[in-house]
Design a protein around this motif. Sequence first.
Motif, short mmCIF file in Angstrom:
data_model
loop_
_atom_site.label_atom_id
_atom_site.label_comp_id
_atom_site.label_asym_id
_atom_site.label_seq_id
_atom_site.Cartn_x
_atom_site.Cartn_y
_atom_site.Cartn_z
N ALA A 403 -2.89 2.59 -4.83
CA ALA A 403 -4.24 2.04 -4.77
C ALA A 403 -4.39 1.10 -3.58
O ALA A 403 -5.38 1.17 -2.82
N VAL A 404 -3.41 0.20 -3.39
CA VAL A 404 -3.52 -0.73 -2.26
C VAL A 404 -3.26 -0.02 -0.94
O VAL A 404 -3.84 -0.39 0.09
N THR A 405 -2.42 1.02 -0.95
CA THR A 405 -2.17 1.80 0.27
C THR A 405 -3.46 2.41 0.78
O THR A 405 -3.79 2.31 1.97
N ILE A 406 -4.18 3.08 -0.11
CA ILE A 406 -5.39 3.79 0.32
C ILE A 406 -6.50 2.81 0.67
O ILE A 406 -7.26 3.03 1.64
N ALA A 407 -6.62 1.72 -0.08
CA ALA A 407 -7.64 0.73 0.27
C ALA A 407 -7.35 0.13 1.65
O ALA A 407 -8.28 -0.09 2.45
N GLY A 408 -6.08 -0.13 1.94
CA GLY A 408 -5.71 -0.63 3.26
C GLY A 408 -6.01 0.37 4.36
O GLY A 408 -6.51 0.01 5.44
N ALA A 409 -5.69 1.65 4.09
CA ALA A 409 -6.00 2.70 5.08
C ALA A 409 -7.50 2.78 5.31
O ALA A 409 -7.96 3.05 6.42
N GLY A 410 -8.28 2.54 4.24
CA GLY A 410 -9.74 2.55 4.39
C GLY A 410 -10.23 1.46 5.33
O GLY A 410 -11.17 1.69 6.11
N ILE A 411 -9.59 0.29 5.29
CA ILE A 411 -9.95 -0.78 6.21
C ILE A 411 -9.67 -0.35 7.66
O ILE A 411 -10.49 -0.56 8.56
N VAL A 412 -8.50 0.25 7.88
CA VAL A 412 -8.14 0.68 9.23
C VAL A 412 -9.14 1.70 9.75
O VAL A 412 -9.64 1.61 10.88
N VAL A 413 -9.47 2.70 8.93
CA VAL A 413 -10.41 3.74 9.34
C VAL A 413 -11.77 3.14 9.63
O VAL A 413 -12.44 3.50 10.61
N SER A 414 -12.21 2.20 8.79
CA SER A 414 -13.52 1.57 9.00
C SER A 414 -13.54 0.80 10.32
O SER A 414 -14.52 0.88 11.08
N CYS A 415 -12.48 0.07 10.61
CA CYS A 415 -12.41 -0.69 11.86
C CYS A 415 -12.40 0.25 13.07
O CYS A 415 -13.09 0.01 14.07
N LEU A 416 -11.60 1.31 13.00
CA LEU A 416 -11.52 2.25 14.11
C LEU A 416 -12.87 2.94 14.34
O LEU A 416 -13.26 3.20 15.48
N THR A 417 -13.58 3.22 13.25
CA THR A 417 -14.88 3.89 13.38
C THR A 417 -15.93 2.94 13.95
O THR A 417 -16.69 3.31 14.85
N ALA A 418 -15.96 1.71 13.44
CA ALA A 418 -16.97 0.75 13.88
C ALA A 418 -16.81 0.40 15.36
O ALA A 418 -17.80 0.23 16.08
N THR A 419 -15.57 0.29 15.83
CA THR A 419 -15.32 -0.08 17.23
C THR A 419 -15.39 1.10 18.18
O THR A 419 -15.44 0.91 19.39
N GLY A 420 -15.38 2.31 17.63
CA GLY A 420 -15.32 3.49 18.49
C GLY A 420 -13.92 3.78 18.99
O GLY A 420 -13.73 4.60 19.89
#
Length: 627
Positions: A403-420
């Motif tokens: 659960a914490v692994t996937i939530a953490g990966a979600g943060i990374v993906v969100s940051c990479l997407t928002a910044t381009g």
Amino acid sequence: MRELSGPLRLLVYGWLAAVAGVHLYFGGFGFPEPIGMRGFHLLAFVPVCFLLWPALKTSRMDRPTLLDWAWAVASGLPHAWVMWNWDVVSDRMEYVDPFGPFYMLLGITTIVTLLEATRRAVEPGLACMIIASLLYMLLGPWLPGVLNTRVFTWSEIVESAWLVPTAGGVYGPLTGIVATTIAVFILFGSFLQASGTGRLFTNLGAAAAGRFSGGPAKVAVVTSGLFGTMSGSSVSNVITTGAMTIPLMIRIGYAPAVAAGIEAAASVGGALMPPVMGAAAFVMAEITNIPYSEIVVAAAIGGVLYYFAILAAVHFEAKKLGLRPMTREEVPPWREVLADAHLLIPIGVLVWLMGARWSGNYAAFWACMAMVAVAFLRRRSRMGPRQILAALINAGLTMAPLAVTIAGAGIVVSCLTATGMVVAFGGIIKGLAGGSLPLLLILLAATVLVLGMGIPTTPSYIIAAAIGVPQLIEMGIPMLAAHLFIFYFAVLADATPPVAAAAFAASAIAKSGPTISSLHATRFGIAGFTIGFAFIYDPAIMFQGSAWTIFAATATQVAALTLITSAWAGFLLRPLGWPLRLLVGAAGLFGAFGHVVPDDARLGVVIIMLGLAFTGQWMTRLRTAPG
């Protein structure tokens, strides 16, 4: 992980069993609103990580401290608020509606506690990657070139990581797929183990392979492949099967590092084997909108080829070393295997329901019910309340770090997407490749293997797919082939140096050097590299094309992998001299990677080379035989 006792053990394990049971119920009877379900899922499992995993190696291992309890309470409050106020979260306009101090407090609390839970229960490397992603949003405006980003306010950074469920973040689609489908499959795997299916797999592996040369190693390969379909973790697979197989391999003559490498290579492959592949395969289905049943079919030949190559490598190694089979007493009779054969019925139920296009969570729910019912057919497999409770607890223990692994990966993906950054990093790789597909594939494979050094398979696949798949699709590669390419290398990263979680776990059992064990794991898992590229260049191994093209592509890989593993071991029917060894290896590599040549020509080359080598060695053995 801590070993709790007394009332505290009952409290924590009772909680895990209860929330796992709730996930199972939802799997069969329908889930609540998505945001509320994701909040409940994280509320159920994130606080537990602070109670079961200590902060430091020197921390108390018998009970959590007051500080651990404070972490647990703090980590649960934001998820409880989201679960209760799911409608508020769902109705918000992201980056438009105000993100006030209360939201900032909840968001920062979520991020900080999730970082600490990830550091404790998963990998410090993943926690560092999350921090780096957040820092990139903060410092990006001052970076040069393609790394430069627009200015993000503090509230935008926190909102992106926490409360943008449509694009990623803690409550994004990735957490959603884990809270629903993957959770129920984990429960199915736990029910399989509680029923004695693990005993069936162990006995089947020993009965099928134990009588052959180097028997324990082949048992390790077969058993690990079967266990891997239900464990979902290469490390837990190593620990479960390696405790038995590694000492046996060492006892009959394998070097400790070689035994560890064989077990690690076999264990990571479990995530590649249908019908129940790893969590990343379910994430793939969510990302691509391709039905999981289609992904399983496309991966089937590749999974079988992977284990064929390990068995071939193990066989040649055993013949070269003159290793004996398992003794008659060590090999279980087939009647012992057949006594548990009824436990395969629930797996058949799962496959049938998935093939009929039922949802994954619904299929896994009824497979769990079938397992409880079928286990009652024999006393030795019967699951009473104690066994069912143990299965729920074990499933909860598996779900918590995931659960914490996937939530953490979600943060990374969100940051990479928002910044381009996804586009920017993809552009860097694309520029280095210079329009060359082979070079692009090599760069992407290296990227995934590097990502896998510090983070588990699933987040490694998620991040690499976000970066690499668009580049491959732009080059004309079909979506499924592109994702399977990334997926294979994310799985292999657990066994390849310099940081290889599965190989390191195996080396601890074998008492061998971690680095040399991971090198041997790479050697025995060489098929993963060839098959990864075959998904791109030989789509027939995904059951695409005519019967002949599927047969030809599979036969080419079988012959090529036989030549490669034989050359690496230096043995076919007898030891290979260096000139023949180099020739055999070159032919194998040509068959596996010579995609510039027509497929029929590659097949002809590897078949002729294998035939000539086999015939020559057979005639030499006849001439040198005594008498």
